[in-house]
Design an enzyme around this catalytic site. Structure first.
Site, PDB file in Angstrom:
ATOM      1  N   GLU A 154       0.827  -1.220   0.000  1.00 55.33           N
ATOM      2  CA  GLU A 154       0.000   0.000   0.000  1.00 55.33           C
ATOM      3  C   GLU A 154       0.855   1.261   0.000  1.00 55.33           C
ATOM      4  O   GLU A 154       0.545   2.228  -0.689  1.00 55.33           O
ATOM      5  CB  GLU A 154      -0.976   0.002   1.186  1.00 55.33           C
ATOM      6  N   HIS A 157       2.013   2.178  -3.354  1.00 60.87           N
ATOM      7  CA  HIS A 157       1.024   2.917  -4.153  1.00 60.87           C
ATOM      8  C   HIS A 157       1.175   4.423  -3.954  1.00 60.87           C
ATOM      9  O   HIS A 157       0.953   5.195  -4.879  1.00 60.87           O
ATOM     10  CB  HIS A 157      -0.403   2.519  -3.767  1.00 60.87           C
TER      11      HIS A 157
END
Length: 184
Positions: A154, A157
């Site tokens: 994550e 990202h």
């Protein structure tokens, strides 16, 4: 409520941008966005809600995946002892990591990537992450195993990095030195 229609897919330019820091204290809008991220991840793991709304199951989601280029992530996953690791964080940062590596034995997937991309994704075996939770508290989380991998995925990202960028292009299943496979 977020659905799969809100999630941008691979190739969308926002997925390759470095996301902006969230100004603290966060605006109501930023708080609502972060709340919607954690809500999606939880809803996607509830078979009834997921089926009713056509949600692909996920264990993590980052704001860029819903076309918001800001540093926010949500993770909702069980660790190796079945303890729930559930966080919605503003401005998460990896502040330390192990030398040892790990990887998901089955490979990684992503809600923004519709096809399966086989290969090992080298990650740190252990990470410490710092961020600000929805209540405005600074949290410091020590992670290993699957939760450590999810947080790294994550946070990537937020830096415009996709999981498959880490896969060995010549030999996707090449042995990763000093790495332990993690089962999901």
């Amino acid at each position: 409520m977020l659905t799969m229609d809100d999630i941008v897919r691979d190739g969308h330019p926002v997925l390759r941008k470095v996301a902006d820091e969230v100004t603290m204290p966060p605006s109501q809008e930023d708080t609502a966005i972060l709340e919607s991220l954690i809500e999606y991840v939880k809803n996607s793991q509830d078979p009834e809600i997921a089926q009713r709304h056509g949600l692909r199951p996920g264990i993590g989601l980052a704001a860029p995946q819903i076309n918001v280029s800001k540093r926010m992530i949500a993770v909702h996953v069980a660790d190796q002892n079945n303890n729930l690791i559930s966080y919605a964080l503003f401005n998460p940062k990896i502040i330390s990591h192990s030398v040892e590596r790990s990887y998901l034995a089955a490979g990684e997937g992503c809600l923004s990537v519709d096809e399966s991309i086989p290969g090992y994704v080298p990650r740190y075996a252990r990470v410490t992450v710092k961020g600000i939770d929805l209540d405005g508290n600074e949290v410091k989380i020590r992670l290993k195993g699957l939760p450590a991998i999810v947080f790294q995925h994550e946070i990537d990202h937020l830096n415009g990095i996709m999981f498959y960028d880490h896969i060995n292009k010549i030999d996707p299943f090449a042995d990763i030195p000093d790495a332990t496979p993690v089962e999901r």
